[in-house]
Design an enzyme around this catalytic site. Structure first.
Site, PDB file in Angstrom:
ATOM      1  CD1 TRP A   1      -2.876  -1.534   1.792  1.00  0.00           C
ATOM      2  CD2 TRP A   1      -3.239  -0.444  -0.125  1.00  0.00           C
ATOM      3  NE1 TRP A   1      -4.097  -1.936   1.273  1.00  0.00           N
ATOM      4  CE2 TRP A   1      -4.345  -1.286   0.110  1.00  0.00           C
ATOM      5  CE3 TRP A   1      -3.235   0.342  -1.273  1.00  0.00           C
ATOM      6  CZ2 TRP A   1      -5.439  -1.370  -0.751  1.00  0.00           C
ATOM      7  CZ3 TRP A   1      -4.329   0.259  -2.139  1.00  0.00           C
ATOM      8  CH2 TRP A   1      -5.411  -0.589  -1.882  1.00  0.00           C
TER       9      TRP A   1
ATOM     10  CG  HIS B   1       0.174  -0.021   5.222  1.00  0.00           C
ATOM     11  ND1 HIS B   1      -0.512  -1.143   5.618  1.00  0.00           N
ATOM     12  CD2 HIS B   1       0.951  -0.398   4.178  1.00  0.00           C
ATOM     13  CE1 HIS B   1      -0.154  -2.165   4.861  1.00  0.00           C
ATOM     14  NE2 HIS B   1       0.720  -1.739   3.977  1.00  0.00           N
TER      15      HIS B   1
ATOM     16  CG  ASP C   1       5.933  -2.015   4.729  1.00  0.00           C
ATOM     17  OD1 ASP C   1       6.024  -3.237   4.485  1.00  0.00           O
ATOM     18  OD2 ASP C   1       5.109  -1.266   4.175  1.00  0.00           O
TER      19      ASP C   1
ATOM     20  NE  ARG D   1       8.678  -6.428   3.135  1.00  0.00           N
ATOM     21  CZ  ARG D   1       7.680  -6.512   2.270  1.00  0.00           C
ATOM     22  NH1 ARG D   1       6.764  -5.568   2.222  1.00  0.00           N
ATOM     23  NH2 ARG D   1       7.585  -7.516   1.436  1.00  0.00           N
TER      24      ARG D   1
ATOM     25  CG  HIS E   1       4.668  -7.780   4.326  1.00  0.00           C
ATOM     26  ND1 HIS E   1       4.488  -6.493   4.777  1.00  0.00           N
ATOM     27  CD2 HIS E   1       5.681  -8.288   5.077  1.00  0.00           C
ATOM     28  CE1 HIS E   1       5.356  -6.233   5.743  1.00  0.00           C
ATOM     29  NE2 HIS E   1       6.095  -7.305   5.948  1.00  0.00           N
TER      30      HIS E   1
ATOM     31  CG  HIS F   1       1.955  -3.660   7.731  1.00  0.00           C
ATOM     32  ND1 HIS F   1       2.327  -2.400   7.326  1.00  0.00           N
ATOM     33  CD2 HIS F   1       2.349  -4.504   6.757  1.00  0.00           C
ATOM     34  CE1 HIS F   1       2.940  -2.485   6.148  1.00  0.00           C
ATOM     35  NE2 HIS F   1       2.967  -3.745   5.778  1.00  0.00           N
TER      36      HIS F   1
ATOM     37  CG  ASP G   1       0.505  -5.596   3.535  1.00  0.00           C
ATOM     38  OD1 ASP G   1       0.552  -4.501   2.932  1.00  0.00           O
ATOM     39  OD2 ASP G   1       1.450  -6.050   4.203  1.00  0.00           O
TER      40      ASP G   1
ATOM     41  CG  HIS H   1       0.128  -6.928  -0.927  1.00  0.00           C
ATOM     42  ND1 HIS H   1       1.100  -7.056   0.034  1.00  0.00           N
ATOM     43  CD2 HIS H   1       0.423  -5.789  -1.600  1.00  0.00           C
ATOM     44  CE1 HIS H   1       1.932  -6.029  -0.047  1.00  0.00           C
ATOM     45  NE2 HIS H   1       1.546  -5.245  -1.027  1.00  0.00           N
TER      46      HIS H   1
ATOM     47  CG  HIS I   1       3.332  -4.511  -5.919  1.00  0.00           C
ATOM     48  ND1 HIS I   1       2.698  -5.682  -5.590  1.00  0.00           N
ATOM     49  CD2 HIS I   1       3.558  -3.881  -4.743  1.00  0.00           C
ATOM     50  CE1 HIS I   1       2.553  -5.764  -4.291  1.00  0.00           C
ATOM     51  NE2 HIS I   1       3.067  -4.682  -3.747  1.00  0.00           N
TER      52      HIS I   1
ATOM     53  CG  ASP J   1       2.240  -1.131  -2.747  1.00  0.00           C
ATOM     54  OD1 ASP J   1       1.230  -1.748  -2.393  1.00  0.00           O
ATOM     55  OD2 ASP J   1       3.392  -1.626  -2.745  1.00  0.00           O
TER      56      ASP J   1
END
Ligand SMILES: *[C@@H]1O[C@H](CO)[C@@H](O)[C@H](O)[C@H]1NC(C)=O
Length: 299
Positions: A19, A24, A63, A66, A76, A133, A137, A143, A169, A173
């Site tokens: 996202w 988010h 995020d 990660r 995710h 989170h 997602d 996702h 993507h 996001d």
């Protein structure tokens, strides 16, 4: 005056995953507006004592860690091995990786940890941040898609931008939510937090007014958390065929996505963010209610 291109790339690179900060953070703020007293208290007692995080900071935390915690990478998303745009479908047994897990198993795992009275405070704190989170997602169409790594390997253009980092993507996001909220394509990440608060306010009003005509289905089966996760991911995955890749991979590569494609995507993004916020709130409220029942039984 020219903006430093390297800075623009760096800024964008930090948000090619999930996202983006704006989406988010908005999901977090929107959920917070719907917390019961118990839900709000859970957030206050678990998150606030350790940091100055507000709910939107807590929603982007997963995020930020990660890359240092490679084992969380697979949490995710879920890579549906379907064949868009002809066929979309999601199959938990087929698509959730056995060792790495997926966003559905991650939601289940963190929920169980949070419900377990024997879980220590540190793990509970992280479990809530993960949930803030991952429930975001699971509502981002790409996702829930395996094709070209959820669109990460499909280079695209957006409003004349055609950077190395720009792909289908990252358009879903970040580029679409940013444009929708009046942020420039390469706006600094710090601009996202105030924009998210405003977006959440707008969405909350529209939800209340019944203007976002969607089924919110506040799934709250804590006894089998996979059930809700599968329902959400299946619904999200439908959008991959219905819109995201409907014109075909070649078309999205060859046409600038900032025009008609963007216009058509806006209502879907709004609904997905709204659903995520509403469901996240219901989920956290249910966990908090279960916790307070358990606490009362202990007395
Ligand atoms: C569940 O979450 C904990 C804490 O984040 C993690 O250590 C563990 O590996 C997770 N288990 C699974 C199966 O994902």
């Amino acid at each position: 005056m020219l903006k430093s291109p390297s800075l623009a790339i760096l800024t964008f690179a930090s948000q090619v995953v999930c996202w983006g900060g704006l989406g988010h953070r908005t999901v977090g703020y929107l959920a917070q507006k719907r917390f019961t007293n118990e839900g709000a208290e859970l957030f206050e007692t678990l998150i606030r004592p350790t940091t100055s995080f507000d709910i939107s900071d807590a929603a982007v935390w997963a995020d930020s860690i990660r890359h240092n915690r490679g084992y969380t990478e697979g949490w995710h998303f879920i890579d549906a091995k379907d064949s868009p745009p002809e066929q979309c479908n999601l199959n938990y047994a087929r698509d959730c990786k056995e060792i790495q897990g997926c966003v559905i198993s991650a939601i289940s795992n963190q929920t169980s940890l949070l419900l377990d009275p024997n879980t220590n405070q540190h793990t509970r704190n992280e479990a809530l941040k993960y949930l803030l989170h991952f429930i975001g997602d699971i509502h981002q169409p790409l996702h829930t898609e395996d094709l070209s790594r959820g669109g990460n390997d499909i280079p695209v253009s957006f409003d004349g931008h055609h950077t190395q980092r720009l792909n289908l993507h990252s358009v879903w996001d970040s580029a679409i939510p940013r444009k929708l909220n009046g942020l420039s394509f390469d706006a600094h990440a710090t601009e996202e937090k105030p924009a998210a608060a405003i977006w959440a306010e707008k969405l909350a009003k529209r939800i209340e007014a019944g203007e976002l005509s969607v089924e919110y289905s506040e799934c709250t089966n804590l006894a089998d958390p996979n059930e809700c996760g599968i329902a959400w991911a299946t619904e999200t995955n439908v959008l991959v065929c219905a819109y995201v890749l409907a014109p075909g991979v070649e078309w999205v590569k060859e046409n600038d996505l900032g025009g008609e494609y963007y216009e058509g995507a806006v209502p879907l993004v709004e609904v997905q963010i709204a659903r995520a916020g509403v469901r996240l709130a219901a989920w956290v409220n249910a966990i908090a209610a279960a916790g307070s029942v358990a606490a009362k039984q202990d007395l």
